[in-house]
Design a protein around this motif. Structure first.
Motif, PDB file in Angstrom:
ATOM      1  N   MET A   1      -6.238 -12.200  17.339  1.00  0.00           N
ATOM      2  CA  MET A   1      -5.280 -13.147  17.826  1.00  0.00           C
ATOM      3  C   MET A   1      -3.973 -12.741  16.853  1.00  0.00           C
ATOM      4  N   GLU A   2      -2.787 -12.659  17.970  1.00  0.00           N
ATOM      5  CA  GLU A   2      -1.672 -12.428  17.260  1.00  0.00           C
ATOM      6  C   GLU A   2      -0.734 -13.441  16.986  1.00  0.00           C
ATOM      7  N   SER A   3       0.080 -13.353  15.890  1.00  0.00           N
ATOM      8  CA  SER A   3       0.977 -14.657  15.669  1.00  0.00           C
ATOM      9  C   SER A   3       2.388 -13.797  15.694  1.00  0.00           C
ATOM     10  N   THR A   4       3.366 -14.808  15.945  1.00  0.00           N
ATOM     11  CA  THR A   4       4.464 -14.433  15.750  1.00  0.00           C
ATOM     12  C   THR A   4       5.342 -15.025  14.461  1.00  0.00           C
ATOM     13  N   VAL A   5       6.303 -14.228  13.945  1.00  0.00           N
ATOM     14  CA  VAL A   5       7.006 -14.464  12.728  1.00  0.00           C
ATOM     15  C   VAL A   5       8.439 -14.771  13.214  1.00  0.00           C
ATOM     16  N   ASP A   6       9.080 -15.619  12.624  1.00  0.00           N
ATOM     17  CA  ASP A   6      10.451 -15.797  12.870  1.00  0.00           C
ATOM     18  C   ASP A   6      11.153 -15.042  11.633  1.00  0.00           C
ATOM     19  N   LEU A   7      11.767 -13.920  11.924  1.00  0.00           N
ATOM     20  CA  LEU A   7      12.263 -13.113  10.866  1.00  0.00           C
ATOM     21  C   LEU A   7      13.825 -12.949  11.228  1.00  0.00           C
ATOM     22  N   SER A   8      14.640 -12.937  10.103  1.00  0.00           N
ATOM     23  CA  SER A   8      16.042 -12.517  10.128  1.00  0.00           C
ATOM     24  C   SER A   8      16.643 -11.854   9.239  1.00  0.00           C
ATOM     25  N   ALA A   9      17.702 -10.977   9.241  1.00  0.00           N
ATOM     26  CA  ALA A   9      18.074 -10.159   8.004  1.00  0.00           C
ATOM     27  C   ALA A   9      19.614 -10.257   8.225  1.00  0.00           C
ATOM     28  N   THR A  10      20.187  -9.879   6.927  1.00  0.00           N
ATOM     29  CA  THR A  10      21.540  -9.659   7.023  1.00  0.00           C
ATOM     30  C   THR A  10      21.623  -8.358   5.920  1.00  0.00           C
ATOM     31  N   GLY A  11      22.892  -7.886   5.806  1.00  0.00           N
ATOM     32  CA  GLY A  11      23.304  -6.824   5.175  1.00  0.00           C
ATOM     33  C   GLY A  11      22.888  -5.222   5.680  1.00  0.00           C
ATOM     34  N   GLU A  12      23.388  -4.477   4.744  1.00  0.00           N
ATOM     35  CA  GLU A  12      23.307  -2.989   5.222  1.00  0.00           C
ATOM     36  C   GLU A  12      22.457  -2.261   4.030  1.00  0.00           C
ATOM     37  N   PRO A  13      21.274  -2.031   3.832  1.00  0.00           N
ATOM     38  CA  PRO A  13      20.586  -1.679   2.945  1.00  0.00           C
ATOM     39  C   PRO A  13      21.095  -0.217   2.589  1.00  0.00           C
ATOM     40  N   ALA A  14      21.219   0.127   1.201  1.00  0.00           N
ATOM     41  CA  ALA A  14      21.810   1.512   0.771  1.00  0.00           C
ATOM     42  C   ALA A  14      20.924   1.696  -0.430  1.00  0.00           C
ATOM     43  N   LEU A  15      20.590   3.233  -0.774  1.00  0.00           N
ATOM     44  CA  LEU A  15      20.014   3.429  -1.964  1.00  0.00           C
ATOM     45  C   LEU A  15      20.906   3.185  -2.997  1.00  0.00           C
ATOM     46  N   MET A  16      20.450   2.986  -4.183  1.00  0.00           N
ATOM     47  CA  MET A  16      21.053   3.337  -5.599  1.00  0.00           C
ATOM     48  C   MET A  16      20.873   4.448  -6.018  1.00  0.00           C
ATOM     49  N   GLN A  17      21.899   5.293  -6.539  1.00  0.00           N
ATOM     50  CA  GLN A  17      21.820   6.399  -7.263  1.00  0.00           C
ATOM     51  C   GLN A  17      21.576   6.329  -8.651  1.00  0.00           C
ATOM     52  N   GLU A  18      21.424   5.069  -9.132  1.00  0.00           N
ATOM     53  CA  GLU A  18      20.888   4.979 -10.700  1.00  0.00           C
ATOM     54  C   GLU A  18      19.507   4.913 -11.185  1.00  0.00           C
ATOM     55  N   ASP A  19      19.003   5.695 -11.421  1.00  0.00           N
ATOM     56  CA  ASP A  19      17.480   5.935 -11.656  1.00  0.00           C
ATOM     57  C   ASP A  19      16.713   5.654 -10.597  1.00  0.00           C
ATOM     58  N   THR A  20      16.989   6.138  -9.628  1.00  0.00           N
ATOM     59  CA  THR A  20      16.658   6.059  -8.218  1.00  0.00           C
ATOM     60  C   THR A  20      15.286   7.187  -8.281  1.00  0.00           C
ATOM     61  N   GLN A  21      14.233   6.532  -7.954  1.00  0.00           N
ATOM     62  CA  GLN A  21      13.144   7.478  -7.730  1.00  0.00           C
ATOM     63  C   GLN A  21      12.195   7.160  -6.128  1.00  0.00           C
ATOM     64  N   VAL A  22      11.859   8.384  -5.841  1.00  0.00           N
ATOM     65  CA  VAL A  22      11.321   8.440  -4.220  1.00  0.00           C
ATOM     66  C   VAL A  22       9.947   9.251  -4.638  1.00  0.00           C
ATOM     67  N   HIS A  23       8.910   8.417  -4.180  1.00  0.00           N
ATOM     68  CA  HIS A  23       7.569   8.871  -3.809  1.00  0.00           C
ATOM     69  C   HIS A  23       7.345   9.370  -2.694  1.00  0.00           C
ATOM     70  N   VAL A  24       6.875  10.647  -2.372  1.00  0.00           N
ATOM     71  CA  VAL A  24       6.746  11.094  -0.928  1.00  0.00           C
ATOM     72  C   VAL A  24       5.132  11.731  -0.999  1.00  0.00           C
ATOM     73  N   GLY A  25       4.454  10.952  -0.183  1.00  0.00           N
ATOM     74  CA  GLY A  25       2.949  11.634   0.208  1.00  0.00           C
ATOM     75  C   GLY A  25       2.877  12.399   1.293  1.00  0.00           C
ATOM     76  N   ILE A  26       2.067  13.553   1.249  1.00  0.00           N
ATOM     77  CA  ILE A  26       1.874  14.125   2.305  1.00  0.00           C
ATOM     78  C   ILE A  26       0.386  14.856   2.219  1.00  0.00           C
ATOM     79  N   ASP A  27      -0.123  14.756   3.401  1.00  0.00           N
ATOM     80  CA  ASP A  27      -1.430  15.227   3.801  1.00  0.00           C
ATOM     81  C   ASP A  27      -1.498  16.668   4.076  1.00  0.00           C
ATOM     82  N   LEU A  28      -2.420  17.403   3.228  1.00  0.00           N
ATOM     83  CA  LEU A  28      -2.502  18.840   3.256  1.00  0.00           C
ATOM     84  C   LEU A  28      -3.858  19.284   4.094  1.00  0.00           C
ATOM     85  N   GLN A  29      -3.801  20.402   4.990  1.00  0.00           N
ATOM     86  CA  GLN A  29      -4.931  20.491   5.761  1.00  0.00           C
ATOM     87  C   GLN A  29      -5.964  21.196   4.817  1.00  0.00           C
ATOM     88  N   PRO A  30      -7.210  20.792   4.960  1.00  0.00           N
ATOM     89  CA  PRO A  30      -8.129  21.215   4.565  1.00  0.00           C
ATOM     90  C   PRO A  30      -8.433  22.591   4.331  1.00  0.00           C
TER      91      PRO A  30
END
Length: 122
Positions: A1-30
């Protein structure tokens, strides 16, 4: 059963350059990467690379967390620190294959602004 969500958003997201960390996951071929720890071969199937850009410094890879299968077929984890003990450059004893994994992850992270060159190739 699917439900609907009333969602709204404002603003323009931007990354901070102070102490920013990014984790990137990759799958490797066996079968494409084997790490050996304490004489036991580990067949790597996933890598999670942590990149950081503290205080607007250039992006650097700090560590890689590998998921692998041991000789007994059980999953094991292995973390490889990429920075030297003074945190001002790459660790000298990291195998080239691990830097290739980091470069693959950096390619995947390009859309968040990460530009990366393997140590000694900048």
């Amino acid at each position: 059963m699917e439900s609907t969500v009333d969602l709204s958003a404002t603003g323009e997201p931007a990354l901070m350059q102070e102490d920013t960390q990014v984790h990137v996951g990759i799958d490797l071929q066996p079968g494409t990467l084997t790490l050996t720890r304490n004489g036991k071969d580990l067949a790597v199937y996933h890598a999670l690379v942590q990149f950081a850009s503290p205080h607007a410094n250039p992006w650097a890879a700090q560590e890689v967390k590998f998921s692998a299968k041991g000789p007994d077929g059980k999953s094991v984890g292995l973390t490889v620190d990429l920075l030297n003990d003074t945190w001002d450059g790459p660790r000298a004893d990291v195998p080239d294959a691990i830097w290739k994994v980091v470069a693959l992850a950096a390619t995947s992270a390009g859309d968040v602004g990460i530009t990366y060159a393997p140590p000694g190739r900048a």
